[in-house]
Motif scaffolding. Structure first.
Motif, PDB file in Angstrom:
ATOM      1  N   TYR A   1      -5.712 -10.061  -6.930  1.00  0.00           N
ATOM      2  CA  TYR A   1      -6.619 -10.818  -5.898  1.00  0.00           C
ATOM      3  C   TYR A   1      -6.074 -11.516  -5.240  1.00  0.00           C
ATOM      4  O   TYR A   1      -5.238 -12.690  -5.975  1.00  0.00           O
ATOM      5  CB  TYR A   1      -7.352 -11.367  -7.043  1.00  0.00           C
TER       6      TYR A   1
ATOM      7  N   LEU B   1      -1.048  -0.350  -3.413  1.00  0.00           N
ATOM      8  CA  LEU B   1      -1.799  -1.855  -4.685  1.00  0.00           C
ATOM      9  C   LEU B   1      -2.076  -2.178  -3.038  1.00  0.00           C
ATOM     10  O   LEU B   1      -1.591  -2.394  -1.838  1.00  0.00           O
ATOM     11  CB  LEU B   1      -0.748  -2.948  -4.485  1.00  0.00           C
ATOM     12  N   ARG B   2      -3.647  -2.553  -3.125  1.00  0.00           N
ATOM     13  CA  ARG B   2      -4.038  -3.161  -2.242  1.00  0.00           C
ATOM     14  C   ARG B   2      -5.213  -4.841  -2.189  1.00  0.00           C
ATOM     15  O   ARG B   2      -5.490  -4.732  -3.884  1.00  0.00           O
ATOM     16  CB  ARG B   2      -6.067  -2.737  -1.752  1.00  0.00           C
TER      17      ARG B   2
ATOM     18  N   THR C   1      -2.824 -10.539 -10.796  1.00  0.00           N
ATOM     19  CA  THR C   1      -2.963  -8.674 -10.940  1.00  0.00           C
ATOM     20  C   THR C   1      -3.237  -8.478 -11.961  1.00  0.00           C
ATOM     21  O   THR C   1      -2.052  -9.742 -12.842  1.00  0.00           O
ATOM     22  CB  THR C   1      -1.879  -8.581  -9.917  1.00  0.00           C
TER      23      THR C   1
ATOM     24  N   LYS D   1      -7.160  -8.030  -2.373  1.00  0.00           N
ATOM     25  CA  LYS D   1      -8.827  -8.649  -2.313  1.00  0.00           C
ATOM     26  C   LYS D   1      -8.978  -9.766  -2.380  1.00  0.00           C
ATOM     27  O   LYS D   1      -7.957 -10.825  -3.098  1.00  0.00           O
ATOM     28  CB  LYS D   1     -10.180  -8.446  -3.102  1.00  0.00           C
TER      29      LYS D   1
ATOM     30  N   LYS E   1      -4.681  -1.170  -9.727  1.00  0.00           N
ATOM     31  CA  LYS E   1      -3.691  -0.979  -8.210  1.00  0.00           C
ATOM     32  C   LYS E   1      -4.701  -2.183  -6.991  1.00  0.00           C
ATOM     33  O   LYS E   1      -4.624  -2.269  -5.854  1.00  0.00           O
ATOM     34  CB  LYS E   1      -4.581  -0.245  -7.487  1.00  0.00           C
ATOM     35  N   THR E   2      -5.416  -3.211  -7.303  1.00  0.00           N
ATOM     36  CA  THR E   2      -5.540  -4.412  -7.360  1.00  0.00           C
ATOM     37  C   THR E   2      -5.816  -5.906  -7.781  1.00  0.00           C
ATOM     38  O   THR E   2      -4.827  -5.802  -8.688  1.00  0.00           O
ATOM     39  CB  THR E   2      -7.411  -4.869  -7.625  1.00  0.00           C
TER      40      THR E   2
ATOM     41  N   GLU F   1       0.826  -0.948   0.187  1.00  0.00           N
ATOM     42  CA  GLU F   1      -0.236   0.141  -0.061  1.00  0.00           C
ATOM     43  C   GLU F   1       1.130   1.420  -0.381  1.00  0.00           C
ATOM     44  O   GLU F   1       0.960   1.907  -0.826  1.00  0.00           O
ATOM     45  CB  GLU F   1      -1.192   0.000   1.275  1.00  0.00           C
TER      46      GLU F   1
ATOM     47  N   LEU G   1     -10.110  -6.110 -12.709  1.00  0.00           N
ATOM     48  CA  LEU G   1      -8.050  -5.287 -12.605  1.00  0.00           C
ATOM     49  C   LEU G   1      -7.400  -4.203 -12.831  1.00  0.00           C
ATOM     50  O   LEU G   1      -8.133  -3.901 -14.097  1.00  0.00           O
ATOM     51  CB  LEU G   1      -7.226  -6.995 -13.519  1.00  0.00           C
ATOM     52  N   ASP G   2      -7.264  -2.491 -11.931  1.00  0.00           N
ATOM     53  CA  ASP G   2      -7.293  -1.655 -12.305  1.00  0.00           C
ATOM     54  C   ASP G   2      -6.146  -1.380 -11.940  1.00  0.00           C
ATOM     55  O   ASP G   2      -5.880  -0.014 -12.093  1.00  0.00           O
ATOM     56  CB  ASP G   2      -8.478  -1.147 -10.966  1.00  0.00           C
TER      57      ASP G   2
END
Length: 227
Positions: free
Chosen positions: A87, A43-44, A60, A46, A84-85, A38, A81-82
């Protein structure tokens, strides 16, 4: 993808870690992949079902895209997938395998760090597979960087000294070198990594001679079932 050697990746990881550590109030006992990702990348993570019918632990992309994941049971799922995410497979969290979970998260962060030098058209989906049958240079580079980021050499040496492993660990074996094996297990837990990942990193740093072990050999480390 640029062809980087282990030394190249080590140097890059040290520069990134130096920037990260300057943002902290005090030296950490372990590198937290969530906080690192982060702060350094925005980057987060999920949690979702990735492994069902697949061979994927993390997913990602550096680009802004949507993908549809199809499962063996006929169900589908759209993942956004933007850039910044990332999975992470929910099963990693459910079984409480902190070492594998931390490595998977840092692996996805490593993809972003390594992929920043790529042109936009090549910033596609990146993933961490549970198993792989063939050599993949992109995944190999992300694995090496994840290892360097989670286990920087100074922190590794400091933790070895604190746990009484000295400056170099012997060939830890669960049966014949139970004391060292126990210390290695505590070290892995303290750093938030698996014993296998720690042993490979110690070998790379010249701090352990060998790292793959069967229970009755002094040439391997036997990982626990959850590793």
């Amino acid at each position: 993808m640029p062809i980087l050697t282990k030394l190249d990746i080590e140097k890059l990881s040290r520069r990134v870690l130096a920037n990260y550590l300057r943002q902290l109030d005090s030296p950490p006992e372990r590198i937290d992949p969530i906080d690192f990702s982060e702060r350094m990348l925005g980057l987060r993570f999920k949690a979702t079902n990735l492994l069902l019918g697949k061979n994927i632990l993390g997913l990602t992309s550096l680009a802004d895209i949507e993908i549809t994941v199809s499962y063996d049971n006929g169900q589908t799922q759209v993942l956004v997938l933007d850039g910044k995410t990332a999975y992470i497979d929910r099963q990693l969290m459910d079984i409480g395998n902190m070492g594998r979970l931390n490595f998977t998260m840092m692996h996805e962060a490593a993809h972003h760090l390594l992929g920043m030098s790529l042109p936009k058209e090549r910033q596609h989906i990146m993933c961490r597979a549970a198993r792989t049958e063939t050599f993949d240079r992109i995944e190999w580079q992300a694995n090496i960087m994840a290892s360097c980021l989670l286990m920087p050499r100074e922190l590794v040496r400091k933790t070895m000294q604190e746990l009484g492993l000295g400056k170099k660990s012997r060939q830890a074996n669960k049966i014949y070198l139970a004391s060292d094996y126990s210390k290695l297990s505590r070290m892995a837990e303290k750093l938030g990594v698996s014993k296998t990942a720690l042993s490979i990193r110690l070998n790379q740093l010249g701090l352990m001679d060998r790292y793959f072990f069967t229970p009755h050999s002094n040439m391997e480390i036997l990982p626990t079932k959850e590793e």
